[in-house]
Scaffold this motif. Structure first.
Motif, PDB file in Angstrom:
ATOM      1  N   TRP A   8       0.844  -1.191   0.000  1.00  0.00           N
ATOM      2  CA  TRP A   8       0.000   0.000   0.000  1.00  0.00           C
ATOM      3  C   TRP A   8       0.877   1.238   0.000  1.00  0.00           C
ATOM      4  CZ3 TRP A   8      -4.690  -0.887  -1.419  1.00  0.00           C
ATOM      5  CH2 TRP A   8      -5.300  -2.106  -1.117  1.00  0.00           C
ATOM      6  N   ASP A   9       0.822   1.985  -1.096  1.00  0.00           N
ATOM      7  CA  ASP A   9       1.597   3.228  -1.212  1.00  0.00           C
ATOM      8  C   ASP A   9       0.961   4.370  -0.447  1.00  0.00           C
ATOM      9  OD1 ASP A   9       3.713   2.319  -2.598  1.00  0.00           O
ATOM     10  OD2 ASP A   9       3.148   3.160  -4.531  1.00  0.00           O
ATOM     11  N   GLY A  10      -0.306   4.245  -0.117  1.00  0.00           N
ATOM     12  CA  GLY A  10      -0.989   5.279   0.636  1.00  0.00           C
ATOM     13  C   GLY A  10      -2.452   4.960   0.765  1.00  0.00           C
ATOM     14  N   HIS A  11      -3.092   5.555   1.764  1.00  0.00           N
ATOM     15  CA  HIS A  11      -4.531   5.406   1.943  1.00  0.00           C
ATOM     16  C   HIS A  11      -5.036   6.596   2.741  1.00  0.00           C
ATOM     17  CE1 HIS A  11      -3.603   3.953   6.039  1.00  0.00           C
ATOM     18  NE2 HIS A  11      -2.674   3.226   5.455  1.00  0.00           N
ATOM     19  N   SER A  29      -0.003  12.010  -8.839  1.00  0.00           N
ATOM     20  CA  SER A  29      -0.269  11.353  -7.555  1.00  0.00           C
ATOM     21  C   SER A  29      -1.596  11.786  -6.945  1.00  0.00           C
ATOM     22  CB  SER A  29       0.860  11.662  -6.569  1.00  0.00           C
ATOM     23  OG  SER A  29       0.990  13.060  -6.382  1.00  0.00           O
ATOM     24  N   ASN A  66      -9.256  14.025   5.430  1.00  0.00           N
ATOM     25  CA  ASN A  66      -8.016  14.279   6.172  1.00  0.00           C
ATOM     26  C   ASN A  66      -8.168  15.458   7.143  1.00  0.00           C
ATOM     27  OD1 ASN A  66      -5.364  13.448   6.690  1.00  0.00           O
ATOM     28  ND2 ASN A  66      -4.492  15.025   5.365  1.00  0.00           N
ATOM     29  N   ILE A 107      -2.959  11.821  -2.183  1.00  0.00           N
ATOM     30  CA  ILE A 107      -3.043  10.764  -1.183  1.00  0.00           C
ATOM     31  C   ILE A 107      -2.106  11.022  -0.004  1.00  0.00           C
ATOM     32  CG2 ILE A 107      -1.258   9.176  -2.001  1.00  0.00           C
ATOM     33  CD1 ILE A 107      -4.892   8.187  -1.192  1.00  0.00           C
ATOM     34  N   ASP A 108      -1.073  11.859  -0.218  1.00  0.00           N
ATOM     35  CA  ASP A 108      -0.116  12.154   0.852  1.00  0.00           C
ATOM     36  C   ASP A 108      -0.440  13.434   1.609  1.00  0.00           C
ATOM     37  OD1 ASP A 108       1.550   9.889   0.306  1.00  0.00           O
ATOM     38  OD2 ASP A 108       2.378  10.968  -1.411  1.00  0.00           O
TER      39      ASP A 108
END
Length: 287
Positions: free
Chosen positions: A199-202, A224, A239, A260-261
């Motif tokens: 998982w690169d991100g969530h 991205s 977020n 996502i970041d």
């Protein structure tokens, strides 16, 4: 019956007809056009001997290229609630499956190498343009019911919600081996899986005012960042940032772009005071 046809310069070059096990519109699980003009069609069949059958057909301007069978385990507690997801790109067809133990593709058994709760895993299977299995990666079950996916930049982008058909923990997520609680509400999730199954991100999208199972639609991936849409109730946050615009509506249809970041980049809203006027699905225009 499902009818597939190719119309060219004022005439039908070919027409194909396939009988389905029920109404054709209920049986059609996916159809997508590859960059090379190949049409991929997935039909859901009947359940037998603990498996649910899907037929995958590749067709071009000259007719059907090949037909392959996908068999997904059909058992309690998931049955066919967590249906396979599909997308196409220049390399062929991509499948995302949440399953226990194994699936079968073209009579070949593919095992879950990394099982999570109750032995379930998330599996990414790639099929080349000739119908042969090209690769498979997987990760332990995330407690997420994924409902939409898109392949871009060598990664798989997914969205869904915390409805948990496996263990019933409907307000929790688990991407790291440690569950996160969103109680008492469901949460929507955006997630990115790389070609190693990591998982690169969530990122969670939370609604504070109601227990609503969100079914977001992925519209586009730009580098991205992810553009997605859904119908949201008041006090929805991405977020930690609220994305609602109106105080006097029943719900808002919101299209958002998030990194996502780093979180929300922008969102645009349409407010609806009358539930009978909610919009249908929105499709992206890549042109």
């Amino acid at each position: 019956n499902l009818v597939t046809a190719f119309y060219n310069n004022g005439s039908w070059d070919w027409v194909d007809q396939e009988q389905t096990s029920g109404y054709a519109y209920n049986s059609l699980a996916y159809q997508g056009l590859g960059d090379d003009g190949t049409l991929y069609t997935v039909l859901m069949g009947a359940a037998a001997s603990g498996y649910l059958d899907y037929s995958i057909t590749s067709a071009s301007t000259t007719g059907t290229n090949w037909v392959r069978m996908l068999e997904v385990q059909y058992e309690a507690p998931t049955y066919n609630y967590m249906t396979p997801l599909f997308d196409v790109n220049e390399s062929g067809l991509h499948m995302f499956l949440t399953t226990s133990n194994s699936i079968k593709y073209d009579s070949q058994t593919i095992l879950c190498p990394l099982g999570g709760e109750e032995g379930y895993c998330n599996m990414w299977v790639s099929v080349d343009t000739n119908g042969a299995k090209q690769s498979m990666v997987s990760s332990p079950y995330t407690s997420i019911h994924f409902t939409d996916m898109m392949i871009e930049n060598g990664s798989m982008y997914l969205t869904g919600n915390t409805r948990d058909f496996v263990s019933g923990s409907d307000t929790e997520s688990n991407f790291t081996g440690q569950k996160i609680s969103h109680s008492p509400r469901y949460a929507q999730y955006l997630a990115v899986m790389d070609d190693e199954g990591d998982w690169d991100g969530h990122m969670a999208v939370n609604e504070q005012s109601n227990n609503y199972q969100m079914l977001p639609t992925l519209l586009e991936v730009e580098e991205s960042s992810i553009i997605f849409s859904d119908l949201y109730l008041p006090q929805t946050s991405v977020n930690g940032a609220l994305i609602n615009d109106y105080d006097d509506v029943d719900a808002e249809y919101i299209i958002s772009k998030v990194n996502i970041d780093t979180g929300i980049e922008w969102s645009t809203n349409i407010g609806y005071a009358n539930p009978t006027s909610y919009p249908g699905s929105v499709q992206s225009d890549e042109q």
